[in-house]
Design an enzyme around this catalytic site. Structure first.
Site, mmCIF file in Angstrom:
data_model
loop_
_atom_site.group_PDB
_atom_site.id
_atom_site.type_symbol
_atom_site.label_atom_id
_atom_site.label_comp_id
_atom_site.label_asym_id
_atom_site.label_seq_id
_atom_site.Cartn_x
_atom_site.Cartn_y
_atom_site.Cartn_z
ATOM 1 N N SER A 34 1.751 -7.927 -33.996
ATOM 2 C CA SER A 34 0.560 -6.924 -33.963
ATOM 3 C C SER A 34 -0.727 -7.526 -34.653
ATOM 4 C CB SER A 34 0.856 -5.748 -34.768
ATOM 5 O OG SER A 34 -0.172 -5.111 -35.062
ATOM 6 N N TYR A 71 4.389 -1.503 -43.191
ATOM 7 C CA TYR A 71 4.677 -1.773 -41.786
ATOM 8 C C TYR A 71 4.318 -3.070 -41.320
ATOM 9 C CZ TYR A 71 2.816 -1.958 -36.842
ATOM 10 O OH TYR A 71 2.430 -2.628 -35.706
ATOM 11 N N LYS A 114 6.231 -6.660 -39.627
ATOM 12 C CA LYS A 114 5.688 -7.505 -38.515
ATOM 13 C C LYS A 114 5.414 -9.149 -38.962
ATOM 14 C CE LYS A 114 5.430 -4.630 -35.300
ATOM 15 N NZ LYS A 114 6.521 -4.418 -34.405
#
Ligand code: UD1
Length: 366
Positions: free
Chosen positions: A149, A173, A177
């Protein structure tokens, strides 16, 4: 179309938003596909619609039946056969058939929830992925396309974001990643036969042009476009616009929105690159359009596409949000031969088609 020689692709999270759109394109391109999905933020109906969307000639082919039979097993929630956190579930898939590559979408992505419950994020995103690598290694399947991302750029100091920028994470989060990118690089460095492509998505929006599949988040949406969509169909009263004093043209924040079908095609390009380039190593690519659009511009584009007025409330900035983020698209264009085709107008048109035909997403009105 149909150029591949029946390569067999495992798609984790294939029942989700980006997963379903990518599976449609993979099948259209002649790949065999198997999905593993724990239905945490997705539904079986979405995969039934994928099957409807694919040319009947293709759906009669073995690859599609294979996908369905695997799905039938993974759908059995009591047995939780589709969960990457259970190594046994992955093992069952790999022991039954040979996969040429894995596209790994499965994971949680709500920033706020990750702050409140980081262990859930580490368990799903990290443990699930580590289990997947272990099983892939055991069965000698060493090609992976991973959903990363633009969140790994944090608050970029310069735009457009280039793949070689320093990486940072702003929340749990984002950390999953970032860690998973680092894990991929470490694995590939230690075992050079791995070929791994990390795709850094900017802001995926829109839907399949049929209006049959699209994004259907559970609960109140966190992201801009699903929120606007729910205001347009009357599920939510107004849109909170977070920030109107940014140093941008109209004071609202700027992002790089990308049509989900362009994103799906980016995955096809990445899979082809894995098969074609033994020297790919572990390489990251941005998937964006290279164009920035503000929140208020997105609202007007959606109003135009839908003919609906979207009432807005100007609110303070959302903590952790960056002013402007958009992609440099050069590397993906040059090395993957991929470039986004659609603009904001098509994104809003297709998102509205999905929303107006499915105001409650895949469910019937509650
Ligand atoms: C967010 C995540 C990012 C994640 C991505 C997944 C944050 C800080 N970032 O990106 O890590 O990879 O989603 O899709 O959460 N906005 C409003 N009103 C709303 C919702 C959003 O004004 O109700 C604004 C936001 O402030 C932002 C823009 O719309 O300026 C886009 O927001 P969003 O769709 O949540 O995406 P990102 O924040 O870019």
């Amino acid at each position: 179309m149909g150029s591949s020689v029946e390569q067999n692709i495992l798609v984790t999270g294939g029942a989700g938003f980006i997963g379903t759109h990518t599976v449609v394109q993979l099948l259209n391109e002649g790949f065999r596909v198997s999905i593993i999905d724990n239905l945490d933020n997705s539904v079986v109906e979405a995969v039934d619609r994928v099957r409807e969307l694919v040319d009947p000639d293709l759906s009669n082919k073995l690859e599609f039946n294979v996908a369905c039979s695997v799905l039938r097993l993974s759908w059995n929630l009591q047995n939780r056969e589709g969960d990457l956190r259970n190594k046994g579930d992955i093992e069952k898939l790999f022991s039954r058939q040979k996969f040429d590559a894995v596209i790994h979408f499965a994971g949680l992505k709500a920033v706020g929830e990750s702050v409140a419950n980081p262990r859930r994020y580490f368990d799903n995103n990290l443990i699930g992925t580590i289990n997947l690598y272990e099983t892939m290694a055991k069965y000698n399947c060493k090609m992976m396309v991973f959903s990363s991302s633009a969140t790994v750029y944090g608050q970029p100091e310069k735009i457009p974001c280039m793949e070689d920028f320093d990486l940072k994470a702003m929340n749990p989060y984002g950390r999953t990643k970032l860690f998973l990118e680092e894990i991929a690089r470490d694995i590939q460095k230690a075992e050079p036969e791995w070929r791994i492509i990390l795709l850094r998505y900017f802001n995926p929006v829109g839907a399949h042009e049929s209006g049959r599949i699209g994004e259907d988040p559970k609960g109140i949406p966190n992201n801009l476009m699903p929120y606007i969509q729910q205001v347009a169909v009357g599920r939510l009263p107004e849109l909170n616009v977070y920030g109107h004093d940014y140093p941008t043209g109209d004071g609202s924040a700027v992002r790089d929105y990308i049509h989900v079908m362009d994103l799906a095609d980016g995955h096809i390009a990445a899979v082809r690159k894995l098969f074609a380039d033994p020297k790919i190593g572990c390489t990251a690519y941005n998937l964006g359009t290279g164009r920035g659009t503000s929140v208020l511009e997105m609202v007007s584009a959606f109003e135009k596409a839908s003919g609906k007025k979207i009432p807005i409330k100007l609110c303070p900035r959302r903590p952790g949000d960056a002013t402007a983020v958009y992609a440099s698209t050069e590397k993906a264009e040059k090395e993957l031969g991929w470039k986004a085709k659609y603009g904001v107008e098509e994104m809003c048109r297709d998102q509205w088609k999905w929303a107006s035909n499915n105001p409650w997403g895949y469910q019937k009105k509650p």
